[in-house]
Write a protein that holds these residues in place. Structure first.
Motif, mmCIF file in Angstrom:
data_model
loop_
_atom_site.group_PDB
_atom_site.id
_atom_site.type_symbol
_atom_site.label_atom_id
_atom_site.label_comp_id
_atom_site.label_asym_id
_atom_site.label_seq_id
_atom_site.Cartn_x
_atom_site.Cartn_y
_atom_site.Cartn_z
ATOM 1 N N MET A 1 11.598 9.363 -39.556
ATOM 2 C CA MET A 1 12.306 9.287 -40.564
ATOM 3 C C MET A 1 13.208 10.681 -40.236
ATOM 4 N N ASN A 2 14.970 10.295 -40.020
ATOM 5 C CA ASN A 2 15.066 12.434 -39.003
ATOM 6 C C ASN A 2 16.324 12.267 -40.490
ATOM 7 N N VAL A 3 16.921 13.245 -41.162
ATOM 8 C CA VAL A 3 16.803 14.014 -42.385
ATOM 9 C C VAL A 3 17.547 15.171 -42.156
ATOM 10 N N ASP A 4 17.924 15.402 -40.916
ATOM 11 C CA ASP A 4 18.331 17.307 -40.744
ATOM 12 C C ASP A 4 19.543 17.244 -40.937
ATOM 13 N N LYS A 5 20.155 15.859 -41.456
ATOM 14 C CA LYS A 5 21.467 16.613 -41.439
ATOM 15 C C LYS A 5 22.203 15.783 -42.704
ATOM 16 N N ILE A 6 21.441 15.656 -43.763
ATOM 17 C CA ILE A 6 21.042 15.181 -45.347
ATOM 18 C C ILE A 6 21.144 16.392 -45.969
ATOM 19 N N LEU A 7 21.578 16.217 -46.965
ATOM 20 C CA LEU A 7 22.198 17.413 -47.916
ATOM 21 C C LEU A 7 21.902 16.703 -49.030
ATOM 22 N N ALA B 1 24.290 20.711 -54.920
ATOM 23 C CA ALA B 1 23.983 21.606 -56.714
ATOM 24 C C ALA B 1 25.242 20.543 -57.157
ATOM 25 N N GLY B 2 25.115 20.124 -58.604
ATOM 26 C CA GLY B 2 26.129 20.065 -58.986
ATOM 27 C C GLY B 2 26.505 18.152 -58.901
ATOM 28 N N LYS B 3 26.522 17.768 -57.355
ATOM 29 C CA LYS B 3 27.072 16.367 -57.265
ATOM 30 C C LYS B 3 25.788 15.464 -57.086
ATOM 31 N N PRO B 4 26.145 14.553 -57.381
ATOM 32 C CA PRO B 4 24.846 13.536 -57.346
ATOM 33 C C PRO B 4 25.160 12.587 -56.377
ATOM 34 N N GLY B 5 23.304 12.716 -56.087
ATOM 35 C CA GLY B 5 23.220 11.613 -54.688
ATOM 36 C C GLY B 5 22.643 12.836 -53.583
ATOM 37 N N LEU B 6 23.154 11.862 -52.252
ATOM 38 C CA LEU B 6 23.325 13.068 -51.617
ATOM 39 C C LEU B 6 24.013 12.860 -50.517
ATOM 40 N N PHE B 7 23.848 13.730 -48.971
ATOM 41 C CA PHE B 7 25.364 13.864 -48.094
ATOM 42 C C PHE B 7 24.920 13.559 -46.840
ATOM 43 N N GLU B 8 25.469 13.805 -45.917
ATOM 44 C CA GLU B 8 25.103 13.768 -45.036
ATOM 45 C C GLU B 8 26.532 14.454 -44.175
ATOM 46 N N LEU B 9 25.963 15.595 -43.108
ATOM 47 C CA LEU B 9 26.948 16.737 -42.913
ATOM 48 C C LEU B 9 27.622 16.200 -41.569
ATOM 49 N N LYS B 10 28.889 16.064 -41.739
ATOM 50 C CA LYS B 10 29.825 15.489 -40.685
ATOM 51 C C LYS B 10 30.392 16.361 -39.954
ATOM 52 N N LEU B 11 31.022 17.857 -40.170
ATOM 53 C CA LEU B 11 31.718 18.508 -39.480
ATOM 54 C C LEU B 11 31.427 20.113 -40.257
ATOM 55 N N LEU C 1 19.202 21.661 -47.163
ATOM 56 C CA LEU C 1 19.196 20.921 -46.329
ATOM 57 C C LEU C 1 17.443 19.987 -46.734
ATOM 58 N N LEU C 2 17.882 18.797 -47.290
ATOM 59 C CA LEU C 2 16.210 18.637 -46.979
ATOM 60 C C LEU C 2 14.751 18.149 -46.556
#
Length: 166
Positions: A1-7, A10-20, A47-48
């Protein structure tokens, strides 16, 4: 499981992937709906891979807890929803992580974890496999060996200047 770029933002629902990364923050893509957002440097972002939960003996990284859920669910979605009542969620979490600190891990933390796990599972980012560290261990051993074999050279003494030379 690679979650190095998963963010988690605060204040935003869900998870995000760092793109740039930009000068004023960064660009992230939502794992829920694929929308891209810009996030400023003042936003509270985690960061997760850096998040952990309390147990009675130590702090357990979130990645290890999600791996335990993946093993329990055979890499499928959780059998409970993050919208279920607190008693069900705590009973489920007790099966996954029996020694979690019940005084410091709240039902809201468990809801968030289960929601995040299901988001990652839907995107195929969940694995019950341990990360392969054989190559990393070999590299580490090589570096340690090279450092041990390297000669330690003393620093040259600084040249002293006298008043006549100035």
């Amino acid at each position: 499981m690679n979650v190095d770029k998963i963010l988690a933002i605060a204040g935003k629902p869900g998870l995000f992937e760092l793109k740039l990364q930009t000068r004023s923050g960064f660009l992230a893509e939502s794992l829920l709906d694929g929308k891209k957002i810009t996030v400023g440097m003042r936003s509270n972002v985690s960061l997760l891979s850096e998040i952990s939960m309390y147990t009675y003996s130590e702090e357990k990284p979130l990645v290890e807890i999600m791996r335990a859920i993946a093993v329990k669910e055979n890499e499928g979605p959780t059998s409970v929803s993050h919208k279920d009542d607190n008693v069900q969620l705590m009973a489920y979490f007790k099966e996954v992580l029996p020694d979690y600190d019940e005084d410091r891990v709240y039902a809201s933390d468990i809801k968030k974890l289960i929601n995040w796990y299901n988001i990652l599972q839907a995107k195929g980012l969940v694995s019950k496999e341990e990360p392969k560290i054989d190559n990393a261990e070999a590299i580490k051993d090589t570096v340690v060996e090279e450092v041990a074999q390297a000669e330690v050279k003393p620093k040259k003494a600084a040249k002293k200047t006298t008043k006549k030379e100035e």
